[in-house]
Design a protein around this motif. Sequence first.
Motif, short mmCIF file in Angstrom:
data_model
loop_
_atom_site.label_atom_id
_atom_site.label_comp_id
_atom_site.label_asym_id
_atom_site.label_seq_id
_atom_site.Cartn_x
_atom_site.Cartn_y
_atom_site.Cartn_z
N ARG A 105 0.82 -1.24 0.00
CA ARG A 105 0.00 0.00 0.00
C ARG A 105 0.84 1.28 0.00
NH1 ARG A 105 -5.12 -1.37 3.97
NH2 ARG A 105 -6.01 -3.05 2.72
N ASN A 160 -5.17 -1.95 12.37
CA ASN A 160 -5.61 -1.67 11.00
C ASN A 160 -7.11 -1.36 11.05
OD1 ASN A 160 -6.81 -4.21 11.27
ND2 ASN A 160 -5.20 -5.24 10.15
N ALA A 162 -9.62 -3.06 9.90
CA ALA A 162 -10.42 -4.23 10.27
C ALA A 162 -10.49 -4.33 11.80
CB ALA A 162 -9.81 -5.50 9.67
N ILE A 186 -20.41 -5.75 2.83
CA ILE A 186 -19.38 -5.99 1.83
C ILE A 186 -18.33 -7.01 2.27
CG2 ILE A 186 -19.56 -3.74 0.75
CD1 ILE A 186 -17.04 -3.08 2.66
N ILE A 188 -14.13 -7.43 1.68
CA ILE A 188 -12.95 -6.75 1.16
C ILE A 188 -11.79 -7.73 1.12
CG2 ILE A 188 -11.28 -4.89 1.52
CD1 ILE A 188 -13.68 -3.73 3.30
N PHE A 192 -12.00 -10.10 4.80
CA PHE A 192 -12.74 -9.17 5.65
C PHE A 192 -14.17 -9.10 5.14
CE2 PHE A 192 -14.48 -5.04 6.69
CZ PHE A 192 -14.10 -4.82 7.99
N HIS A 234 -18.67 1.96 3.87
CA HIS A 234 -18.28 2.40 2.51
C HIS A 234 -18.19 1.15 1.63
CE1 HIS A 234 -16.02 3.98 -0.80
NE2 HIS A 234 -16.06 5.21 -0.29
N SER A 236 -16.55 0.52 -0.83
CA SER A 236 -15.14 0.31 -1.22
C SER A 236 -14.93 -0.26 -2.59
CB SER A 236 -14.41 -0.54 -0.19
OG SER A 236 -14.25 0.21 0.98
N ASP A 266 -18.04 3.16 8.78
CA ASP A 266 -16.74 2.63 8.36
C ASP A 266 -16.42 3.24 7.00
OD1 ASP A 266 -14.47 1.22 7.74
OD2 ASP A 266 -15.51 -0.66 7.31
N LEU A 267 -15.52 4.21 7.01
CA LEU A 267 -15.21 4.96 5.78
C LEU A 267 -14.24 4.23 4.87
CD1 LEU A 267 -14.80 8.52 7.33
CD2 LEU A 267 -16.75 7.67 6.02
N GLY A 268 -13.58 3.21 5.39
CA GLY A 268 -12.61 2.48 4.56
C GLY A 268 -11.34 3.27 4.37
N SER A 269 -11.26 3.94 3.23
CA SER A 269 -10.02 4.63 2.88
C SER A 269 -9.77 5.85 3.75
CB SER A 269 -10.08 5.04 1.42
OG SER A 269 -8.79 5.16 0.92
N ASP A 302 -3.21 3.44 5.82
CA ASP A 302 -2.32 3.20 4.68
C ASP A 302 -3.03 3.17 3.34
OD1 ASP A 302 -3.61 0.84 5.31
OD2 ASP A 302 -1.83 -0.43 5.15
N LYS A 303 -4.24 3.68 3.30
CA LYS A 303 -4.91 3.83 2.00
C LYS A 303 -4.70 5.29 1.54
CE LYS A 303 -8.20 0.04 2.70
NZ LYS A 303 -9.65 -0.29 2.82
N CYS A 310 -2.60 1.13 9.88
CA CYS A 310 -3.25 1.30 11.17
C CYS A 310 -4.73 1.58 10.92
CB CYS A 310 -2.62 2.44 11.99
SG CYS A 310 -2.75 4.07 11.26
N SER A 411 -6.94 -0.48 -3.21
CA SER A 411 -7.40 -0.64 -1.82
C SER A 411 -8.83 -0.20 -1.63
CB SER A 411 -6.51 0.16 -0.86
OG SER A 411 -5.29 -0.48 -0.75
C1 LIG Z 1 -10.10 -1.45 3.47
C2 LIG Z 1 -11.31 -1.46 4.26
C3 LIG Z 1 -11.36 -2.11 5.50
C4 LIG Z 1 -10.18 -2.86 6.05
O1 LIG Z 1 -9.15 -1.96 6.32
P1 LIG Z 1 -7.66 -2.52 6.63
O2 LIG Z 1 -6.92 -1.28 7.01
O3 LIG Z 1 -7.19 -3.15 5.38
O4 LIG Z 1 -7.78 -3.48 7.73
C5 LIG Z 1 -12.54 -2.08 6.21
N1 LIG Z 1 -13.62 -1.44 5.74
C6 LIG Z 1 -13.62 -0.80 4.55
C7 LIG Z 1 -14.86 -0.13 4.09
C8 LIG Z 1 -12.46 -0.79 3.77
O5 LIG Z 1 -12.44 -0.17 2.59
#
Ligand SMILES: *Cc1c(COP(=O)(O)O)cnc(C)c1O
Length: 493
Positions: A105, A160, A162, A186, A188, A192, A234, A236, A266-269, A302-303, A310, A411
Amino acid sequence: MSRSAKSKPSALSRLPSVDALLRSESGGELVAHYGRPMTTDAVRDALASIRKRYAKRADVDTTDALVGEHAVLARAKRTLAHWFEPSLRPVINLTGVVLHTNLGRAVYPEAVMREVSAVATRASNLEFDLHTGSRGNRDSHVSDWICRLTGAEAATVVNNNAAAVLLVLNALGHGREIIVSRGELIEIGGSFRMPDIMERAGVRLREVGTTNRTHLKDYADAIGDETAALMKVHPSNYEVKGFTQSVGAEALSHLAKANDIVLIDDLGSGCLVDMSVFGLPKERTVGEALNEGVDVVTFSGDKLLGGPQCGIIAGSKRCIDTINRNPMKRALRVDKLTLAALESILKCYADPDRLTESLPTLKSLTRTKQDIDDAAQSLAAALRDALHGDREPMTIDMDIGVFDCESEIGSGALPTRTLPSRAVVLRVNADSRQKHGVNALAAWMRALPVPVIGRIRDEALWLDCRTLHDPSDVAKQLHALVDQARSAASADV
Ligand SMILES: *Cc1c(COP(=O)(O)O)cnc(C)c1O
């Protein structure tokens, strides 16, 4: 016994002993460099493979230089060098996926490493308050910065995203129900899956709506005594198109407040600044989500943020306090190196105008097509030069061109949007009689001292140059590529 079999013992009996080899001058050098146990193992391996070789070739000349001390130790040295090669090492990512999960990443700015290294090689105030001289809190090194950049009241960090989701769900919803739209359940990267994480967090998932449409009324109808929270996720890595309906955070936040439950997102990125300022597709920022009334957000470090692995949790003080008191927080906390890197990266956001220079992720994402083309042309020229130089016959018969391609952010960030880019395309001539095709070429690229990772498409190797900031990184390794191609060709004859 045959005559030739009888001659074997004489050859093998001349092999030096392990002990003698370790006591010799060059044996001693290997011990000094690699340590006695590993050197002993390597010498034993070398002797064993020589014995095996003799066993196969019964008629071997007993004066074969193979049995000499020098030959055995040279073999052991090669083995040791191989064993001690770093397993985790840099590669050159030309896949066209900027934030490639399998390739680590986000890439740090060099300056961040100074801070990381200072903390790694000395004792630090990780959990020590230098004002009071008493115990401190490791989150304190980054939480003020996260709050400043997102408008959150409080924040904490775990291993991270997750882990962040797992912890938030467990802390705020254990034994109770959390309502999620069916359109947001979703998966991922295979490992996940939102429903699985919920189960492990000890919360009951209450699905509402359908895959393509969920209405505010669906959430409202599902709220009961058991409900702990509403959750948005999100999507994603996919997008629901066509006849769709989802409920925005603002409306959900009013609903949550009216029912005295919380809204988790959960915004993801998780981006901290509006990406459209840099000409990238618009992605909801962390600050916007919190402004819409979300109580707790989770996002990756790290996205798009461009920092260390983290998971960042930000939101109301009341929720973050509850999360911090949860015993799982202790199990999921981050180490000092991550905190040092994160603190340093967050400070880059203090000057948003310079982000496309200071953060490699944003630098790659915002590169102009012209700039990428310059890198691609320079790499193509170096490849032509190395692979079909004037003096040498062509080492690999192929066409080398520069073509348009599309890069992905990766990602799961802005999944359906790609960025126009330029790639060097290596097309091995199928009509020539060479045996080695595009897969061999890709393998030779991966075997370079700093492996070059491209993408095979339509029988050609595509090297997307969006992430190639210094073409000489590849160019200076091309002699090794030529060597590999030559030795593969000579092994064929
Ligand atoms: C990427 C992602 C995760 C997981 O995040 P990590 O940092 O890879 O553990 C969880 N939820 C969403 C919506 C994501 O896009």
